[in-house]
Design a protein around this motif. Structure first.
Motif, PDB file in Angstrom:
ATOM      1  N   TYR A  10       0.429  -1.385   0.000  1.00 52.47           N
ATOM      2  CA  TYR A  10      -0.379  -0.188   0.068  1.00 52.47           C
ATOM      3  C   TYR A  10       0.864   1.463   0.024  1.00 52.47           C
ATOM      4  O   TYR A  10       1.742   1.079   0.698  1.00 52.47           O
ATOM      5  CB  TYR A  10      -0.663   0.043   1.100  1.00 52.47           C
ATOM      6  N   VAL A  11       0.492   1.564  -0.976  1.00 49.13           N
ATOM      7  CA  VAL A  11       1.161   3.739  -1.222  1.00 49.13           C
ATOM      8  C   VAL A  11       0.360   4.806  -1.324  1.00 49.13           C
ATOM      9  O   VAL A  11      -0.281   4.724  -1.694  1.00 49.13           O
ATOM     10  CB  VAL A  11       2.050   3.288  -2.183  1.00 49.13           C
ATOM     11  N   PHE A  12       1.053   5.120  -0.533  1.00 53.52           N
ATOM     12  CA  PHE A  12      -0.195   5.995   0.730  1.00 53.52           C
ATOM     13  C   PHE A  12       0.631   7.383  -0.359  1.00 53.52           C
ATOM     14  O   PHE A  12       1.915   8.302   0.345  1.00 53.52           O
ATOM     15  CB  PHE A  12      -0.174   6.549   1.839  1.00 53.52           C
ATOM     16  N   ASP A  13      -0.146   8.595  -0.749  1.00 52.83           N
ATOM     17  CA  ASP A  13       0.748   9.989  -0.930  1.00 52.83           C
ATOM     18  C   ASP A  13       0.266  10.499   0.325  1.00 52.83           C
ATOM     19  O   ASP A  13      -0.505  10.168   1.283  1.00 52.83           O
ATOM     20  CB  ASP A  13      -0.064  10.585  -2.017  1.00 52.83           C
ATOM     21  N   ASN A 117       6.907  15.178 -10.807  1.00 53.61           N
ATOM     22  CA  ASN A 117       6.057  15.490 -11.339  1.00 53.61           C
ATOM     23  C   ASN A 117       5.772  14.293 -12.329  1.00 53.61           C
ATOM     24  O   ASN A 117       4.930  14.938 -13.530  1.00 53.61           O
ATOM     25  CB  ASN A 117       5.418  17.215 -11.284  1.00 53.61           C
ATOM     26  N   ASP A 118       5.731  13.563 -12.043  1.00 54.07           N
ATOM     27  CA  ASP A 118       5.772  12.190 -12.873  1.00 54.07           C
ATOM     28  C   ASP A 118       4.096  10.818 -13.136  1.00 54.07           C
ATOM     29  O   ASP A 118       4.759   9.836 -13.724  1.00 54.07           O
ATOM     30  CB  ASP A 118       7.216  11.417 -13.859  1.00 54.07           C
ATOM     31  N   GLY A 119       3.932  11.292 -12.298  1.00 55.19           N
ATOM     32  CA  GLY A 119       2.494  10.658 -11.962  1.00 55.19           C
ATOM     33  C   GLY A 119       3.260   9.799 -11.006  1.00 55.19           C
ATOM     34  O   GLY A 119       2.586   8.474 -10.861  1.00 55.19           O
ATOM     35  N   ILE A 147      -3.015   5.277  -2.678  1.00 54.55           N
ATOM     36  CA  ILE A 147      -3.905   5.884  -2.418  1.00 54.55           C
ATOM     37  C   ILE A 147      -3.356   7.237  -2.809  1.00 54.55           C
ATOM     38  O   ILE A 147      -2.537   7.638  -1.149  1.00 54.55           O
ATOM     39  CB  ILE A 147      -4.300   5.445  -0.509  1.00 54.55           C
ATOM     40  N   ASP A 148      -4.140   8.060  -3.175  1.00 55.13           N
ATOM     41  CA  ASP A 148      -3.953   9.231  -4.064  1.00 55.13           C
ATOM     42  C   ASP A 148      -4.815  10.422  -4.466  1.00 55.13           C
ATOM     43  O   ASP A 148      -6.029   9.407  -4.686  1.00 55.13           O
ATOM     44  CB  ASP A 148      -2.621   8.641  -4.751  1.00 55.13           C
ATOM     45  N   ASP A 149      -4.692  11.749  -3.757  1.00 47.72           N
ATOM     46  CA  ASP A 149      -5.867  13.505  -3.781  1.00 47.72           C
ATOM     47  C   ASP A 149      -5.577  12.878  -5.317  1.00 47.72           C
ATOM     48  O   ASP A 149      -6.609  13.773  -6.310  1.00 47.72           O
ATOM     49  CB  ASP A 149      -6.118  13.524  -3.290  1.00 47.72           C
ATOM     50  N   ASP A 150      -4.912  12.984  -6.532  1.00 51.34           N
ATOM     51  CA  ASP A 150      -4.752  13.084  -7.850  1.00 51.34           C
ATOM     52  C   ASP A 150      -4.552  12.262  -8.379  1.00 51.34           C
ATOM     53  O   ASP A 150      -4.191  11.279  -8.730  1.00 51.34           O
ATOM     54  CB  ASP A 150      -3.149  13.687  -8.050  1.00 51.34           C
ATOM     55  N   PRO A 151      -5.712  12.528  -9.194  1.00 51.14           N
ATOM     56  CA  PRO A 151      -6.102  11.375 -10.242  1.00 51.14           C
ATOM     57  C   PRO A 151      -4.871  10.421 -11.423  1.00 51.14           C
ATOM     58  O   PRO A 151      -4.706   9.412 -11.828  1.00 51.14           O
ATOM     59  CB  PRO A 151      -7.584  12.313 -10.869  1.00 51.14           C
ATOM     60  N   ASN A 153      -2.124  10.589 -10.784  1.00 51.36           N
ATOM     61  CA  ASN A 153      -1.130   9.760  -9.906  1.00 51.36           C
ATOM     62  C   ASN A 153      -2.003   8.104 -10.505  1.00 51.36           C
ATOM     63  O   ASN A 153      -1.013   7.309  -9.747  1.00 51.36           O
ATOM     64  CB  ASN A 153      -0.661  10.259  -9.174  1.00 51.36           C
ATOM     65  N   VAL A 154      -2.698   8.797  -9.631  1.00 52.95           N
ATOM     66  CA  VAL A 154      -3.661   7.257  -9.858  1.00 52.95           C
ATOM     67  C   VAL A 154      -3.738   6.494 -10.514  1.00 52.95           C
ATOM     68  O   VAL A 154      -4.064   5.099 -11.357  1.00 52.95           O
ATOM     69  CB  VAL A 154      -5.140   7.640  -9.194  1.00 52.95           C
ATOM     70  N   HIS A 155      -3.837   7.374 -12.092  1.00 51.72           N
ATOM     71  CA  HIS A 155      -4.396   6.857 -13.657  1.00 51.72           C
ATOM     72  C   HIS A 155      -2.805   6.198 -13.960  1.00 51.72           C
ATOM     73  O   HIS A 155      -2.786   5.108 -14.452  1.00 51.72           O
ATOM     74  CB  HIS A 155      -4.750   7.537 -14.948  1.00 51.72           C
ATOM     75  N   TYR A 156      -1.889   6.399 -13.423  1.00 49.25           N
ATOM     76  CA  TYR A 156      -0.298   5.968 -13.743  1.00 49.25           C
ATOM     77  C   TYR A 156       0.110   5.129 -13.149  1.00 49.25           C
ATOM     78  O   TYR A 156       0.335   3.841 -13.896  1.00 49.25           O
ATOM     79  CB  TYR A 156       0.903   7.199 -13.312  1.00 49.25           C
ATOM     80  N   PHE A 157      -0.300   5.032 -11.723  1.00 45.59           N
ATOM     81  CA  PHE A 157      -0.220   3.540 -10.730  1.00 45.59           C
ATOM     82  C   PHE A 157      -1.480   1.987 -11.791  1.00 45.59           C
ATOM     83  O   PHE A 157      -0.589   1.193 -11.842  1.00 45.59           O
ATOM     84  CB  PHE A 157      -0.807   3.192  -9.974  1.00 45.59           C
ATOM     85  N   ALA A 158      -2.509   2.875 -12.340  1.00 50.15           N
ATOM     86  CA  ALA A 158      -3.365   1.121 -13.111  1.00 50.15           C
ATOM     87  C   ALA A 158      -3.317   1.603 -14.090  1.00 50.15           C
ATOM     88  O   ALA A 158      -3.546  -0.357 -14.537  1.00 50.15           O
ATOM     89  CB  ALA A 158      -5.112   2.181 -12.748  1.00 50.15           C
TER      90      ALA A 158
END
Length: 161
Positions: A10-13, A117-119, A147-151, A153-158
């Motif tokens: 689990y990776v938390f922002d 700033n690279d996702g 687990i991040d508030d920035d879509p 970053n979430v999109h990149y991980f997904a």
């Protein structure tokens, strides 16, 4: 999803995911690193979630763009790794072992604080290297949850699995 299929890492922002108010990666006043302020700035449930994940044997990380460089030239500033560590020491206790870093130049820790700033590509690559995981394997990547508030970053991980 069964328990066997749950993520194991689990990776938390940090800012606005763990905290209510964005720190900007740097605290410049004694009040901003004071226990009362920090406790009021941590979102409800974070401490309990981390304790549960650790008890279950999961791996945890904090991946933030809050960089050590953000405090340069500001007398008394606490930034990057040191700011995250201060927050974690306040909410979990000074002797906590959940979140740590060896030094800002040594990636052997689970606080990754770097402005890229690279996702969060850099952050993910650091985690993969530290865990000795193949980032090209979608099954492995499904075992990592950001687990991040920035879509963005979430999109990149997904997109990685």
């Amino acid at each position: 999803m069964t328990a066997a299929n749950l993520p194991k890492i689990y990776v938390f922002d940090f800012d606005r995911t763990i905290t209510h108010i964005h720190t900007g990666g740097c605290a410049v006043t004694p009040e901003e690193v004071g226990e009362e302020y920090i406790r009021s700035n941590i979102k409800d449930g974070f401490v309990e979630l981390v304790e549960y994940l650790v008890q279950r044997g999961d791996r945890i990380y904090i991946a933030t763009y809050g960089d050590d460089r953000f405090g340069r030239g500001i007398k008394g500033a606490t930034a990057g790794h040191a700011l995250i560590k201060r927050y974690m020491d306040v909410v979990f206790g000074a002797d906590q072992r959940y979140f740590f870093f060896a030094s800002p130049k040594d990636p052997q820790g689970n606080i990754i604080a770097r402005c890229t700033n690279d996702g969060k590509y850099y952050h993910l690559e650091m985690i993969l290297a530290q865990e000795a995981l193949d980032g090209g394997d979608p099954d492995i990547m499904r075992g990592i949850l950001l687990i991040d508030d920035d879509p963005y970053n979430v999109h990149y991980f997904a997109s990685r699995g």
